[in-house]
Design a protein around this motif. Sequence first.
Motif, mmCIF file in Angstrom:
data_model
loop_
_atom_site.group_PDB
_atom_site.id
_atom_site.type_symbol
_atom_site.label_atom_id
_atom_site.label_comp_id
_atom_site.label_asym_id
_atom_site.label_seq_id
_atom_site.Cartn_x
_atom_site.Cartn_y
_atom_site.Cartn_z
ATOM 1 N N UNK A 1 -6.960 1.964 -6.128
ATOM 2 C CA UNK A 1 -7.832 1.818 -4.967
ATOM 3 C C UNK A 1 -7.320 2.759 -3.875
ATOM 4 N N UNK A 2 -8.218 3.583 -3.375
ATOM 5 C CA UNK A 2 -7.819 4.640 -2.459
ATOM 6 C C UNK A 2 -8.571 4.506 -1.143
ATOM 7 N N UNK A 3 -7.847 4.668 -0.039
ATOM 8 C CA UNK A 3 -8.462 4.733 1.283
ATOM 9 C C UNK A 3 -7.901 5.970 1.970
ATOM 10 N N UNK A 4 -8.494 7.112 1.658
ATOM 11 C CA UNK A 4 -8.055 8.367 2.241
ATOM 12 C C UNK A 4 -9.257 9.288 2.402
ATOM 13 N N UNK A 5 -9.090 10.332 3.193
ATOM 14 C CA UNK A 5 -10.208 11.215 3.495
ATOM 15 C C UNK A 5 -10.693 11.952 2.254
ATOM 16 N N UNK A 6 -9.756 12.422 1.425
ATOM 17 C CA UNK A 6 -10.114 13.114 0.192
ATOM 18 C C UNK A 6 -9.111 12.747 -0.896
ATOM 19 N N UNK A 7 -9.601 12.665 -2.115
ATOM 20 C CA UNK A 7 -8.765 12.235 -3.239
ATOM 21 C C UNK A 7 -8.447 13.417 -4.147
ATOM 22 N N UNK B 1 -3.218 4.464 0.820
ATOM 23 C CA UNK B 1 -3.877 4.676 2.108
ATOM 24 C C UNK B 1 -3.225 5.862 2.810
ATOM 25 N N UNK B 2 -3.937 6.968 2.845
ATOM 26 C CA UNK B 2 -3.442 8.185 3.474
ATOM 27 C C UNK B 2 -4.359 8.550 4.631
ATOM 28 N N UNK B 3 -3.794 8.684 5.804
ATOM 29 C CA UNK B 3 -4.595 9.022 6.977
ATOM 30 C C UNK B 3 -4.968 10.494 6.966
ATOM 31 N N UNK B 4 -4.030 11.364 6.609
ATOM 32 C CA UNK B 4 -4.258 12.803 6.596
ATOM 33 C C UNK B 4 -4.184 13.302 5.157
ATOM 34 N N UNK B 5 -5.118 14.106 4.780
ATOM 35 C CA UNK B 5 -5.136 14.677 3.430
ATOM 36 C C UNK B 5 -4.019 15.702 3.304
ATOM 37 N N UNK B 6 -3.050 15.419 2.422
ATOM 38 C CA UNK B 6 -1.892 16.294 2.274
ATOM 39 C C UNK B 6 -2.120 17.244 1.102
ATOM 40 N N UNK C 1 -11.433 2.019 -10.637
ATOM 41 C CA UNK C 1 -11.240 3.015 -9.590
ATOM 42 C C UNK C 1 -12.127 2.665 -8.405
ATOM 43 N N UNK C 2 -11.561 2.772 -7.208
ATOM 44 C CA UNK C 2 -12.322 2.432 -6.004
ATOM 45 C C UNK C 2 -11.969 3.378 -4.874
ATOM 46 N N UNK C 3 -13.004 3.833 -4.161
ATOM 47 C CA UNK C 3 -12.791 4.593 -2.943
ATOM 48 C C UNK C 3 -12.491 6.057 -3.122
ATOM 49 N N UNK C 4 -12.776 6.629 -4.290
ATOM 50 C CA UNK C 4 -12.484 8.052 -4.497
ATOM 51 C C UNK C 4 -13.486 8.904 -3.721
ATOM 52 N N UNK C 5 -13.000 9.613 -2.729
ATOM 53 C CA UNK C 5 -13.856 10.475 -1.911
ATOM 54 C C UNK C 5 -13.470 11.934 -2.137
ATOM 55 N N UNK C 6 -14.467 12.757 -2.412
ATOM 56 C CA UNK C 6 -14.241 14.165 -2.712
ATOM 57 C C UNK C 6 -14.769 15.040 -1.572
ATOM 58 N N UNK C 7 -14.316 16.275 -1.510
ATOM 59 C CA UNK C 7 -14.850 17.188 -0.486
ATOM 60 C C UNK C 7 -16.359 17.359 -0.642
ATOM 61 N N UNK D 1 0.865 -1.170 0.000
ATOM 62 C CA UNK D 1 0.000 0.000 0.000
ATOM 63 C C UNK D 1 0.905 1.225 0.000
ATOM 64 N N UNK D 2 0.637 2.187 -0.894
ATOM 65 C CA UNK D 2 1.408 3.417 -0.950
ATOM 66 C C UNK D 2 0.906 4.400 0.113
ATOM 67 N N UNK D 3 1.818 5.185 0.702
ATOM 68 C CA UNK D 3 1.394 6.116 1.751
ATOM 69 C C UNK D 3 0.766 7.402 1.223
ATOM 70 N N UNK D 4 1.077 7.796 -0.015
ATOM 71 C CA UNK D 4 0.519 9.034 -0.565
ATOM 72 C C UNK D 4 0.262 8.886 -2.058
ATOM 73 N N UNK D 5 -0.638 9.716 -2.549
ATOM 74 C CA UNK D 5 -0.980 9.690 -3.971
ATOM 75 C C UNK D 5 0.196 10.108 -4.845
ATOM 76 N N UNK D 6 1.014 11.021 -4.350
ATOM 77 C CA UNK D 6 2.089 11.580 -5.175
ATOM 78 C C UNK D 6 3.099 10.518 -5.610
ATOM 79 N N UNK D 7 3.194 9.405 -4.840
ATOM 80 C CA UNK D 7 4.163 8.367 -5.192
ATOM 81 C C UNK D 7 3.762 7.616 -6.458
ATOM 82 N N UNK D 8 2.482 7.657 -6.783
ATOM 83 C CA UNK D 8 2.046 7.055 -8.042
ATOM 84 C C UNK D 8 2.708 7.760 -9.217
ATOM 85 N N UNK D 9 2.837 9.060 -9.105
ATOM 86 C CA UNK D 9 3.517 9.852 -10.139
ATOM 87 C C UNK D 9 4.974 9.416 -10.283
#
Length: 658
Positions: A440-446, A409-414, A466-472, A384-392
Amino acid sequence: MFVTAERRDSAVSSLKELSLRAVSRHSTALRPEAVLDLPAVLIKDLLPHLTVCQLDEVQPALNQRGISTHSGWIGFLQDMHSPKHAIDFHTEDEAKHEVMRILFPQVFYGFRNNYVCRNLTHLNTSSFLWAAAKCIEYFSLITSSHRTLQSLTAEQRPLLKLLEMRIKSVGVSDSIDLSKKKTQTALYILHRLLDHGVATKLVLHHVTCPIMLAWLLHGRGSQYVNLELKKLMHSSCMLQTTSAHTDGASSCPDLEIRSSDDQDDQVSPCKRSKLDSVFMTEVESGKANFTVDPQALCQTFAPCEVPSAGVCSWGQIHSLEIRRCGSDSLQVLNSALPTFFCLRSLTLHSISTFRESDVLCLAAALKQLSDTSRSFITDLNISVLPTTKLMEKLLDASPSLTSLHVEIQTVVWESHNMLHHPWTAESHIPVLPLQKLEVKVAELQTDLCFLTCVLKRCPHLTSLHLAGLRLPTGSSQSQLLTTLSESNHCLRILILECMKLSDCLPEILDLLKACRLEELRFSDCRLLESCSDKEESLLQLVAALKKVPSLHTLSLAQNRLAKNVCVLAELFLGSSPSSVQRLDISSNFIQPAEMLDFATRLRTHRPPHRLILDLRKNPADRDPDTWNTALQRLRPFSVLLSEGWKSTGTMVDHISNM
């Protein structure tokens, strides 16, 4: 005394059943022709009475007569599972391979479930293992079953040769300690399958020892030499007992190590040729030398099978999967990657989130490989990657990827990582050859902007999950769907799950016009949640789906369709019915009366093809009689996937998604 027709038919049926059982029981004493020459109707009735080996033996001849053994293999699967278990294998080969895949490790390693115990007489035989080995392509190496593995180097050596020719994927289920002499057997079998055989995929379920990973990678595609492994292999170079006590084996003094004196390691290795009594005493005491070098292992276990040149060929690992990848193992892998020229597919799963520094090192190693080799990794799977930016980082490191799967899987939205994204300036965006993308994303906001930028770089994308995309709050997924319509016209498979699409019906309709989808899955997408007229909205969706002639698979699972499920029968109404052949409406809280209404309408508008219908996880037990009536109406033109489900469980699932 008069005998009623019903009693007469019952007696004939019982006699027929007894005769079929007798034929099955004594089939080994009969000539195959005696069974194969039976009328086709009787053969089909006989199939459920045959054993696995019997069915495997007669299958080729039956196929030549145009008789399928599918029902026989499905019968075995139904017997293995619970009666209410849904079995989703629709071809003869699929069902047969599943039977053999399940049974081979159970019988080979001596595991005993209820089915194996009931059928132990005809399963616990070399004939069954031989028949199963001709079907399976995956072999799981369980090193704790040492004596079973030893049999492959002794009395079951022909089975090992057959596995060499059949096995394409090897799994190592537990960790291997190179310091124990009994692991030689496992190492030798791995050498035979990976180097002598056709296996090119390696799956490591639990390898905690990085030196073991280094041994598995050594010489099999990477030029990297692990210093710890090299030191271990040379640790007893002054002792040369192998050449002194092995008849005809070449001396390999530099590739021997001394056994550890642990008390749990008292199993003698597979016997060599012409071991003298002195050396055997050393082996039993745990003080003898043994080799971990693959080339020398063949001299140890099978000197007569070593090539005349005395050197075994090295295999290549094209696909590597590490299920429990820790930092130590990742460090070994990162060192090997820059010269791992034959690797095409890499899968790494961590039981916890990867550290960012480890992923950056992985990206650097992948970048070195792509910069120095003409051949590249095309399939990358990381979780599991810790942040979205690592996909880049991973995409930039491996620009030749055609398939990427990441879990984040990000606990805090960075948010600071998203504001200054280098891809937001779209003037010179490099195109990616990605054809398959799964995120697949498990974070507060994508970061939806980041994802849409990726999609714009992938005009050749054919499969998106795509799974788990949560928006504000207040935001919509409409921009994502619009991007797909505008930039991804090659899309054939679209799977969206665990995301809110209730306000995106217009964009969904546009997407269906823009892409020639073959498979569409909306799972837990709350499709009708915000619709003032749910039936009308679903009718609009159905009308658009009917205009996609390429669509063969549709899933609307877990969308709370409930009574609106009846609208889906309109898919097959009219002169241009939908081409959908598989429809998944599981987990939709469909009541028995609603299912009966759906079945009645569908019987009026029958699908042009036999429909595979997934009805699982709906509250059938609310009214079993009505539910069964609905199933009876569906069976003439449908393959039903339905299994028992407790309404309480369905209700909990329903409420949890409200």
